[in-house]
Motif scaffolding. Structure first.
Motif, PDB file in Angstrom:
ATOM      1  N   ARG A 153       0.811  -1.201   0.000  1.00 20.22           N
ATOM      2  CA  ARG A 153       0.000   0.000   0.000  1.00 20.22           C
ATOM      3  C   ARG A 153       0.858   1.270   0.000  1.00 20.22           C
ATOM      4  O   ARG A 153       0.507   2.276  -0.593  1.00 20.22           O
ATOM      5  CB  ARG A 153      -0.914   0.001   1.230  1.00 20.22           C
ATOM      6  N   LEU A 154       2.007   1.209   0.677  1.00 21.39           N
ATOM      7  CA  LEU A 154       2.818   2.411   0.828  1.00 21.39           C
ATOM      8  C   LEU A 154       3.863   2.560  -0.266  1.00 21.39           C
ATOM      9  O   LEU A 154       4.031   3.634  -0.832  1.00 21.39           O
ATOM     10  CB  LEU A 154       3.507   2.389   2.195  1.00 21.39           C
ATOM     11  N   LEU A 155       4.569   1.457  -0.601  1.00 22.68           N
ATOM     12  CA  LEU A 155       5.657   1.582  -1.551  1.00 22.68           C
ATOM     13  C   LEU A 155       5.172   1.717  -2.985  1.00 22.68           C
ATOM     14  O   LEU A 155       5.881   2.240  -3.828  1.00 22.68           O
ATOM     15  CB  LEU A 155       6.600   0.393  -1.424  1.00 22.68           C
ATOM     16  N   LEU A 156       3.984   1.225  -3.284  1.00 24.54           N
ATOM     17  CA  LEU A 156       3.462   1.440  -4.627  1.00 24.54           C
ATOM     18  C   LEU A 156       3.183   2.920  -4.878  1.00 24.54           C
ATOM     19  O   LEU A 156       3.003   3.339  -6.017  1.00 24.54           O
ATOM     20  CB  LEU A 156       2.179   0.628  -4.836  1.00 24.54           C
ATOM     21  N   ILE A 162      16.884   4.568   1.960  1.00 22.18           N
ATOM     22  CA  ILE A 162      15.965   3.540   2.421  1.00 22.18           C
ATOM     23  C   ILE A 162      15.653   2.555   1.307  1.00 22.18           C
ATOM     24  O   ILE A 162      15.645   1.342   1.507  1.00 22.18           O
ATOM     25  CB  ILE A 162      14.672   4.196   2.962  1.00 22.18           C
ATOM     26  N   VAL A 163      15.402   3.089   0.117  1.00 19.78           N
ATOM     27  CA  VAL A 163      15.093   2.223  -1.012  1.00 19.78           C
ATOM     28  C   VAL A 163      16.266   1.306  -1.321  1.00 19.78           C
ATOM     29  O   VAL A 163      16.097   0.110  -1.583  1.00 19.78           O
ATOM     30  CB  VAL A 163      14.719   3.076  -2.246  1.00 19.78           C
ATOM     31  N   ILE A 164      17.477   1.831  -1.276  1.00 21.06           N
ATOM     32  CA  ILE A 164      18.664   1.010  -1.541  1.00 21.06           C
ATOM     33  C   ILE A 164      18.805  -0.085  -0.497  1.00 21.06           C
ATOM     34  O   ILE A 164      19.076  -1.247  -0.817  1.00 21.06           O
ATOM     35  CB  ILE A 164      19.926   1.902  -1.580  1.00 21.06           C
ATOM     36  N   HIS A 165      18.618   0.291   0.760  1.00 23.17           N
ATOM     37  CA  HIS A 165      18.757  -0.694   1.839  1.00 23.17           C
ATOM     38  C   HIS A 165      17.713  -1.802   1.714  1.00 23.17           C
ATOM     39  O   HIS A 165      18.030  -2.990   1.889  1.00 23.17           O
ATOM     40  CB  HIS A 165      18.639   0.005   3.191  1.00 23.17           C
ATOM     41  N   TYR A 166      16.482  -1.430   1.435  1.00 24.57           N
ATOM     42  CA  TYR A 166      15.437  -2.439   1.302  1.00 24.57           C
ATOM     43  C   TYR A 166      15.670  -3.327   0.077  1.00 24.57           C
ATOM     44  O   TYR A 166      15.378  -4.525   0.093  1.00 24.57           O
ATOM     45  CB  TYR A 166      14.063  -1.776   1.209  1.00 24.57           C
ATOM     46  N   THR A 167      16.196  -2.752  -0.989  1.00 23.86           N
ATOM     47  CA  THR A 167      16.493  -3.545  -2.174  1.00 23.86           C
ATOM     48  C   THR A 167      17.593  -4.553  -1.890  1.00 23.86           C
ATOM     49  O   THR A 167      17.520  -5.726  -2.300  1.00 23.86           O
ATOM     50  CB  THR A 167      16.908  -2.632  -3.342  1.00 23.86           C
ATOM     51  N   ILE A 168      18.621  -4.135  -1.157  1.00 28.54           N
ATOM     52  CA  ILE A 168      19.693  -5.057  -0.782  1.00 28.54           C
ATOM     53  C   ILE A 168      19.151  -6.159   0.118  1.00 28.54           C
ATOM     54  O   ILE A 168      19.497  -7.342  -0.036  1.00 28.54           O
ATOM     55  CB  ILE A 168      20.833  -4.286  -0.084  1.00 28.54           C
ATOM     56  N   LEU A 189       8.136 -13.346  -3.899  1.00 28.49           N
ATOM     57  CA  LEU A 189       7.687 -12.129  -3.222  1.00 28.49           C
ATOM     58  C   LEU A 189       8.782 -11.076  -3.175  1.00 28.49           C
ATOM     59  O   LEU A 189       8.522  -9.887  -3.365  1.00 28.49           O
ATOM     60  CB  LEU A 189       7.228 -12.480  -1.803  1.00 28.49           C
ATOM     61  N   MET A 190      10.029 -11.510  -2.952  1.00 30.11           N
ATOM     62  CA  MET A 190      11.136 -10.559  -2.952  1.00 30.11           C
ATOM     63  C   MET A 190      11.346  -9.962  -4.346  1.00 30.11           C
ATOM     64  O   MET A 190      11.694  -8.782  -4.478  1.00 30.11           O
ATOM     65  CB  MET A 190      12.415 -11.248  -2.473  1.00 30.11           C
ATOM     66  N   MET A 191      11.144 -10.755  -5.381  1.00 37.34           N
ATOM     67  CA  MET A 191      11.238 -10.224  -6.738  1.00 37.34           C
ATOM     68  C   MET A 191      10.190  -9.139  -6.970  1.00 37.34           C
ATOM     69  O   MET A 191      10.483  -8.094  -7.565  1.00 37.34           O
ATOM     70  CB  MET A 191      11.077 -11.359  -7.746  1.00 37.34           C
ATOM     71  N   VAL A 192       8.972  -9.388  -6.492  1.00 35.18           N
ATOM     72  CA  VAL A 192       7.914  -8.390  -6.623  1.00 35.18           C
ATOM     73  C   VAL A 192       8.270  -7.133  -5.840  1.00 35.18           C
ATOM     74  O   VAL A 192       8.066  -5.999  -6.301  1.00 35.18           O
ATOM     75  CB  VAL A 192       6.566  -8.971  -6.156  1.00 35.18           C
ATOM     76  N   ASN A 193       8.836  -7.300  -4.650  1.00 36.79           N
ATOM     77  CA  ASN A 193       9.208  -6.147  -3.839  1.00 36.79           C
ATOM     78  C   ASN A 193      10.325  -5.334  -4.486  1.00 36.79           C
ATOM     79  O   ASN A 193      10.321  -4.101  -4.433  1.00 36.79           O
ATOM     80  CB  ASN A 193       9.642  -6.607  -2.446  1.00 36.79           C
ATOM     81  N   LEU A 249      10.224  -1.482  -5.620  1.00 37.70           N
ATOM     82  CA  LEU A 249      11.160  -0.472  -5.141  1.00 37.70           C
ATOM     83  C   LEU A 249      11.888   0.251  -6.267  1.00 37.70           C
ATOM     84  O   LEU A 249      12.010   1.479  -6.252  1.00 37.70           O
ATOM     85  CB  LEU A 249      12.189  -1.127  -4.214  1.00 37.70           C
ATOM     86  N   VAL A 250      12.389  -0.505  -7.246  1.00 35.83           N
ATOM     87  CA  VAL A 250      13.261   0.107  -8.255  1.00 35.83           C
ATOM     88  C   VAL A 250      12.768  -0.121  -9.673  1.00 35.83           C
ATOM     89  O   VAL A 250      13.391   0.368 -10.622  1.00 35.83           O
ATOM     90  CB  VAL A 250      14.702  -0.441  -8.115  1.00 35.83           C
TER      91      VAL A 250
END
Length: 366
Positions: free
Chosen positions: A13-16, A44-50, A103-107, A111-112
């Motif tokens: 809901r938030l990251l989209l 934050i986006v970089i950290h979550y992507t890693i 799910l991580m691929m979707v995330n 993110l990016v």
């Protein structure tokens, strides 16, 4: 368990809507939530992507191990009452790791990616949530069942050996799959995102039910069985090496409790608005995904390592390691023998020592 679904809904809901938040910090959404700091969003986006990439790597490593375990236990090694549970646990872990990786691929795409929303996003994410929860709940129940069954064989060896139904493992696995599927469907269909956000009575009841099943039922049973097996290991360690199955169960439960159970409390904090910011929520979300992936990944490698303990030969094979790890019939007979000797002999310690010496003499002669 429920925390994964709940946090994923916050994440979706938030990251989209991250572009709206990034470009206009005065929007109503940002003012209402006060989640992101404009100057820290890129980091934050970089950290979550890693974190998502690390979780994917762990999942792929665990998928390989669980496939190997399933292949050998299902096709190459004769099954017994315990390997039936382990095969089903491997399937549950395999499903959990697979859907976690997807799910991580979707995330990462959220993110990016250039197109975070794609056709059928809502339905696809709902399917991922259902399958994720199904595999996680079922894996927890399989681990609880095998630990309790082994505990019963230790506490009541004579009764267990003579009166246990032959098809109990198969029946229990079918029932536990049905239970996990039912719980997952109830949680994802009765408590959708809107109801979760509004804290409806039905959603509150579902969240309390899932929390109670994991914390107040499965967790105490796991701890009780682990303590019982530890006592059994201490009782028999003087005369012989402890059964490898005991060590496998204790190690798997220990890792599960350390890596998975703490994050079950997260649903309570989030559901009742105890998390102060979206940074905390998403950080805990990725931490929980990584922890669950580590728990499911560790299981097959526990089997391999324990199966090779106390074996002096240098050439080991996966088949031999798994065969030794789950060769429990002789252990049960030994437990029954020790139990009978303790009842018939006043000097049980001397009897056990004599029995051990005679066994060693027999092995040397052979």
């Amino acid at each position: 368990m429920a925390h994964g679904r709940c946090i994923r809904r916050y994440f979706k809901r938030l990251l989209l809507k991250k572009k709206m938040v990034f470009n206009d910090t005065n929007t109503t959404y940002f003012n209402e939530t006060n989640y992101f700091d404009e100057h820290h969003v890129p980091d934050i986006v970089i950290h979550y992507t890693i974190a998502a990439a690390v979780a994917m790597g762990i999942c792929l490593f665990g998928i390989v191990g669980n496939i190997i375990v399933f292949w050998y236990l299902f096709f190459r090694i004769q099954r017994n009452k315990y390997t039936v549970y382990i095969v089903n646990l491997a399937v549950a872990d395999l499903l959990l790791l697979t859907f976690s990786a997807v799910l991580m691929m979707v995330n990462i795409n959220t993110l990016v990616g250039s197109t975070p929303e794609f056709e059928g996003t809502v339905g696809f994410l709902t399917f991922l949530e259902i399958m994720y929860d199904l595999s996680q709940y079922s894996g927890m129940y399989f681990l609880t069942a095998i630990s309790m069954e082994r505990c019963m064989s230790v506490l009541f060896p004579l009764w267990y050996h003579n009166h246990r139904p032959k098809k109990l493992s198969t029946i229990m696995c079918i029932c536990l799959w049905i239970l996990g599927c039912t719980e997952s469907l109830i949680e994802n269909l009765i408590c959708p995102s809107e109801d979760f956000r509004n804290q409806t009575q039905a959603c509150t009841g579902v969240e309390i039910m899932t929390f109670a099943l994991s914390i107040f039922i499965c967790l105490p049973l796991m701890i009780l069985s682990s303590v019982t097996l530890l006592i059994a290991i201490k009782r028999t360690f003087r005369n012989r090496y402890p059964p490898r199955l005991y060590i496998i169960i204790i190690a798997a439960i220990f890792i599960f409790i350390l890596s998975v159970i703490p994050f079950n409390f997260l649903w309570f904090l989030m559901y009742f608005r105890r998390l102060p910011s979206i940074q905390d929520t998403l950080s805990l979300y990725f931490a929980s995904i990584i922890s669950v992936a580590l728990s499911s990944t560790a299981n097959p490698y526990i089997y391999f390592i324990v199966g090779r303990l106390w074996k002096q030969k240098s050439n080991h094979s996966i088949h031999d390691a798994l065969h030794r790890a789950f060769k429990a019939e002789e252990d049960e007979k030994e437990d029954i023998k020790i139990s009978e000797e303790e009842k018939t002999s006043p000097n049980s310690g001397e009897t056990n020592s004599t029995s051990c010496n005679s066994d060693q003499t027999h092995d040397n002669n052979t």
